[in-house]
Design a protein around this motif. Structure first.
Motif, PDB file in Angstrom:
ATOM      1  N   PRO A   1     111.919 155.203  -6.606  1.00 34.84           N
ATOM      2  CA  PRO A   1     113.571 154.815  -6.055  1.00 34.84           C
ATOM      3  C   PRO A   1     114.114 153.555  -6.292  1.00 34.84           C
ATOM      4  N   GLY A   2     113.496 152.614  -6.250  1.00 32.16           N
ATOM      5  CA  GLY A   2     114.607 151.588  -6.260  1.00 32.16           C
ATOM      6  C   GLY A   2     115.152 151.342  -8.293  1.00 32.16           C
ATOM      7  N   ASP A   3     114.976 152.692  -8.939  1.00 31.90           N
ATOM      8  CA  ASP A   3     115.442 151.994 -10.098  1.00 31.90           C
ATOM      9  C   ASP A   3     116.794 154.027 -10.189  1.00 31.90           C
ATOM     10  N   ALA A   4     117.220 154.264  -9.372  1.00 34.65           N
ATOM     11  CA  ALA A   4     118.252 155.371  -8.562  1.00 34.65           C
ATOM     12  C   ALA A   4     119.615 154.532  -9.479  1.00 34.65           C
ATOM     13  N   ASP A   5     121.063 155.265 -10.016  1.00 31.80           N
ATOM     14  CA  ASP A   5     121.546 154.717 -10.654  1.00 31.80           C
ATOM     15  C   ASP A   5     122.270 153.648  -8.988  1.00 31.80           C
ATOM     16  N   LEU A   6     122.424 154.352  -7.590  1.00 36.66           N
ATOM     17  CA  LEU A   6     122.436 153.093  -6.902  1.00 36.66           C
ATOM     18  C   LEU A   6     121.759 153.611  -5.655  1.00 36.66           C
ATOM     19  N   VAL A   7     121.815 152.205  -5.106  1.00 36.30           N
ATOM     20  CA  VAL A   7     121.088 152.348  -3.553  1.00 36.30           C
ATOM     21  C   VAL A   7     121.901 151.614  -3.059  1.00 36.30           C
ATOM     22  N   LEU A   8     122.399 152.496  -1.841  1.00 34.36           N
ATOM     23  CA  LEU A   8     123.533 151.620  -0.421  1.00 34.36           C
ATOM     24  C   LEU A   8     122.531 152.068   0.713  1.00 34.36           C
TER      25      LEU A   8
END
Length: 345
Positions: free
Chosen positions: A49-56
């Protein structure tokens, strides 16, 4: 970090769909629920999850989002929720993460502080009086609350410890893919997205603390001479930001929304009854944001607490005594919820 991601065709050839993870507000119990759901989501994604393209992240979601972006993986999140310091095998030592019990004490152990004898933001009320259509009415109402007095220095320590793992950019923000942290300017009512191009300069820790500063409960966080409060007063997830012009184009977005629900319990506790009514209103607002993002061609999967989760939460999302129960319940229910959400998406 630019807000515009790579062209869709190149991104798919290189490493699959562009994925965003939206982590919503929800207090101490919302954070526990989100950690449990992330454990299941991590098994479904093609990347951590920490490698997603955007974390909002908004409020409690901002803490978790920053933790993921700073290199804390889901097993570490779960260990920390259970009271262990992942860096010290459960023993507190200098430089280790602050225990959640410390964070709970600083938050008041589920109870708001005694109110101060003046309202939180007279300037916000004046702004709304001059231009009432330009300020979110919920944000305006937050300015009427007494000025918060609690401070959560342990949140700053936690983010600083985590960020020391991966380092910082020259501007103090976390390097790598985009991390957006949402707060509200307490005097203008304007929503601010720290980490987005053109946003005010801030450290990750200060931005997260601003995003968690619940009006009437915590003192506003001052950044660059401006006062900021919890981004959740503008939106419980801030998902609608991804539907605005200039927002990153994503193929798929997962929304973890602790303060919304589509399937309810039947509480008898008066506090919980009121909370469920507020939750229904927030869910309707979330539906509008979800549709706006889907209209851009983005696949949106929304995950919310179900009846068992709500029974574990009760009516006070800041009640630390229910935290482990909420975490264990989310770990048990989220696999089925995720499967149903993906089918329905």
């Amino acid at each position: 970090m630019p807000d515009v991601l790579e062209p869709r065709s190149r991104s798919r050839r290189r490493r699959g769909p562009r994925v965003g993870i939206v982590l919503g507000a929800g207090g101490l119990l919302g954070s526990a629920w989100t950690a449990g759901v992330l454990a299941q989501l991590a098994e479904r994604l093609d990347r951590p999850p920490g490698d997603a393209d955007l974390v909002l992240g908004t409020s409690a979601g901002a803490v978790l989002g920053a933790a993921l972006r700073c290199g804390m993986d889901v097993p570490e999140l779960l260990a920390h929720q259970r009271g262990a310091d992942p860096e010290s095998s459960g023993d507190r030592r200098p430089g280790g993460l602050p225990e959640l019990h410390t964070i709970e004490r600083e938050s008041g152990n589920g109870l708001p502080p005694l109110p101060l004898p003046w309202i939180g933001s007279p300037r916000l009320l004046a702004t709304a009086a001059v231009a009432p259509c330009r300020v979110n009415p919920v944000v305006v109402a937050s300015g009427l609350l007494p000025l918060g007095r609690r401070r959560m220095t342990s949140i700053v320590q936690m983010v600083d410890v985590l960020q020391s793992r991966g380092g910082s950019r020259e501007d103090g923000w976390v390097p790598g893919r985009a991390l957006w942290v949402v707060a509200v300017d307490y005097d203008s009512g304007r929503r601010v997205v720290f980490g987005r191009t053109g946003s005010p300069a801030a450290s990750v820790a200060d931005a997260v603390l601003a995003s968690c500063s619940i009006p009437g409960w915590f003192a506003p966080q001052v950044i660059g001479g401006r006062r900021y409060v919890d981004g959740g007063v503008a939106s419980s997830t801030s998902l609608g930001l991804l539907a605005r012009p200039g927002a990153p184009v994503l193929d798929e977005v997962y929304v973890l929304a602790p303060m919304a629900s589509y399937d309810y319990d039947r509480p008898t506790d008066p506090v919980a009854v009121v909370e469920r009514q507020v939750r229904r209103l927030m869910t309707r607002w979330l539906d509008v944001e979800v549709q706006a993002v889907r209209d851009r061609g983005t696949r949106v999967t929304v995950l919310t607490p179900g009846p068992e989760d709500l029974r574990a939460m009760g009516g006070n999302l800041m009640n630390p005594r229910r935290r482990l129960q909420v975490l264990d319940t989310a770990l048990a229910t989220s696999a089925g919820a995720l499967a149903s959400a993906v089918v329905a998406a």
